[in-house]
Design a protein around this motif. Structure first.
Motif, PDB file in Angstrom:
ATOM      1  N   GLY A   5      38.719  14.235 -17.655  1.00 37.22           N
ATOM      2  CA  GLY A   5      38.668  12.812 -17.952  1.00 37.22           C
ATOM      3  C   GLY A   5      38.132  12.566 -19.346  1.00 37.22           C
ATOM      4  N   PRO A   6      37.735  11.330 -19.667  1.00 32.71           N
ATOM      5  CA  PRO A   6      37.197  11.023 -20.988  1.00 32.71           C
ATOM      6  C   PRO A   6      35.953  11.862 -21.285  1.00 32.71           C
ATOM      7  CG  PRO A   6      37.670   9.012 -19.774  1.00 32.71           C
ATOM      8  CD  PRO A   6      37.805  10.145 -18.805  1.00 32.71           C
ATOM      9  N   ALA A   7      35.906  12.451 -22.473  1.00 31.73           N
ATOM     10  CA  ALA A   7      34.750  13.237 -22.906  1.00 31.73           C
ATOM     11  C   ALA A   7      34.300  12.688 -24.254  1.00 31.73           C
ATOM     12  CB  ALA A   7      35.105  14.713 -23.028  1.00 31.73           C
ATOM     13  N   THR A  23      27.202   4.320 -20.363  1.00 25.97           N
ATOM     14  CA  THR A  23      28.630   4.411 -20.666  1.00 25.97           C
ATOM     15  C   THR A  23      29.392   5.027 -19.494  1.00 25.97           C
ATOM     16  OG1 THR A  23      28.158   4.632 -23.035  1.00 25.97           O
ATOM     17  CG2 THR A  23      30.327   5.365 -22.277  1.00 25.97           C
ATOM     18  N   ALA A  24      28.799   6.050 -18.874  1.00 24.46           N
ATOM     19  CA  ALA A  24      29.439   6.665 -17.706  1.00 24.46           C
ATOM     20  C   ALA A  24      29.577   5.663 -16.565  1.00 24.46           C
ATOM     21  CB  ALA A  24      28.625   7.873 -17.250  1.00 24.46           C
ATOM     22  N   LEU A  25      28.560   4.832 -16.380  1.00 25.45           N
ATOM     23  CA  LEU A  25      28.641   3.788 -15.352  1.00 25.45           C
ATOM     24  C   LEU A  25      29.814   2.853 -15.624  1.00 25.45           C
ATOM     25  CD1 LEU A  25      27.492   2.199 -12.931  1.00 25.45           C
ATOM     26  CD2 LEU A  25      25.957   1.050 -14.542  1.00 25.45           C
ATOM     27  N   GLN A  26      30.000   2.478 -16.874  1.00 23.19           N
ATOM     28  CA  GLN A  26      31.107   1.595 -17.226  1.00 23.19           C
ATOM     29  C   GLN A  26      32.462   2.268 -17.021  1.00 23.19           C
ATOM     30  OE1 GLN A  26      29.839   0.694 -21.231  1.00 23.19           O
ATOM     31  NE2 GLN A  26      28.817  -1.197 -20.605  1.00 23.19           N
ATOM     32  N   SER A  30      35.398   1.005 -14.465  1.00 23.66           N
ATOM     33  CA  SER A  30      36.729   0.681 -14.970  1.00 23.66           C
ATOM     34  C   SER A  30      37.830   1.466 -14.277  1.00 23.66           C
ATOM     35  CB  SER A  30      36.787   0.957 -16.473  1.00 23.66           C
ATOM     36  OG  SER A  30      36.809   2.355 -16.727  1.00 23.66           O
ATOM     37  N   GLY A  31      37.443   2.509 -13.527  1.00 28.54           N
ATOM     38  CA  GLY A  31      38.425   3.356 -12.884  1.00 28.54           C
ATOM     39  C   GLY A  31      38.937   4.478 -13.769  1.00 28.54           C
ATOM     40  N   ALA A  32      38.341   4.652 -14.961  1.00 26.23           N
ATOM     41  CA  ALA A  32      38.776   5.711 -15.868  1.00 26.23           C
ATOM     42  C   ALA A  32      38.449   7.098 -15.326  1.00 26.23           C
ATOM     43  CB  ALA A  32      38.134   5.528 -17.244  1.00 26.23           C
TER      44      ALA A  32
END
Length: 272
Positions: A5-7, A23-26, A30-32
């Protein structure tokens, strides 16, 4: 971990670790991603960095008594002690954690961030930016200032930060929740501080015990807070805040709730 996933890295000075967790919570909301590993590490105890902070006047000069050099909120504080370390939290939806039979240590219920817009290194003495981050974290958690039972303070042992933070706590929380700062024991882990302190806050919520502020003997009269001193304090904690206020006016605040027994709306919970 084979995580695809996003890193990304967050760079907000001494608030970096808390910013990473927020940021991880967001990203989860967001479902990312459906699970996240968030935290920070720092290792800058070397001549260039130590010299820079020393020339800045940020470090303690108490070389004759190093064990007592870091003194958060104490009238005799004269600067922080640099340290190294790191921590990471696993964040996932509370429902997913329960499905695995691991309810987690605490529920990450809110995140707030702001900038002081004041000075390259000195905090805003009125704490306006820090107060904004606190209120945003509480709004995100659907909570009020009166609901907060414990605060893991940034508490660096520097004259300017501790005075501003203590007055902020007195102003926003007249009901006097318990306060600790672990930098008296661990030193200041700089970019990693927010992640380590978030983990400690989650553990305080999970175990109902607040660690003491080391070397705190006397507080300033106009900035006295309900600091835990001497030994740890047994205390049920349903809502706690972890403050991270970095150089450059970077403010990040995380709100942790106790893990519910019933399904919750909040989407992320630290777990082993």
């Amino acid at each position: 971990l084979r995580a695809r996933g996003p890193a990304l890295c967050t760079v907000t000075a001494c608030a970096s670790g808390a910013t990473a967790i927020g940021t991880a919570l967001q990203l989860l909301r967001s479902g990312a991603c459906d699970i996240a590993v968030a935290g920070a590490s720092d290792a800058v105890v070397q001549p260039l960095w130590v010299t820079g902070f020393d020339r800045m006047g940020a470090l303690s000069r108490r070389g004759d008594d190093p064990r007592a050099a870091s003194r958060p909120f104490d009238t005799a504080r004269d600067g922080f002690v640099m340290a190294e370390g790191g921590a990471a939290l696993v964040l996932e939806p509370a429902s997913a954690a329960r499905a695995r039979g691991r309810p987690g240590y605490a529920l990450l219920a809110g995140y707030g961030a702001s900038s002081d817009a004041h000075h390259p290194v000195a905090p805003d003495p009125e704490g306006k930016g820090a107060a904004l981050a606190v209120r945003r974290a509480l709004d995100d958690a659907g909570a009020r200032t009166a609901d907060v039972q414990h605060i893991n303070a940034h508490g660096t042992s520097t004259p300017l930060n501790d005075a501003a933070e203590a007055r902020l706590i007195r102003r926003l929380f007249p009901h006097q929740p318990s306060v600790t700062s672990v930098k008296g024991t661990l030193g200041h882990l700089l970019g990693a501080a927010g992640a380590v302190e978030a983990a400690i806050t989650a553990l305080s919520v999970a175990h109902g015990r607040v660690p003491p502020v080391a070397n705190l003997e006397k507080q300033e009269g106009d900035a006295e807070i309900n600091a835990v001193t001497g030994t740890s304090r047994a205390q049920p904690v349903d809502l706690a805040l972890s403050h991270s206020f970095g150089f450059g006016g970077h403010n990040a605040v995380l709100a942790f709730r106790s893990c519910p027994t019933e399904p919750a709306r909040e989407p992320a919970a630290p777990s082993p």
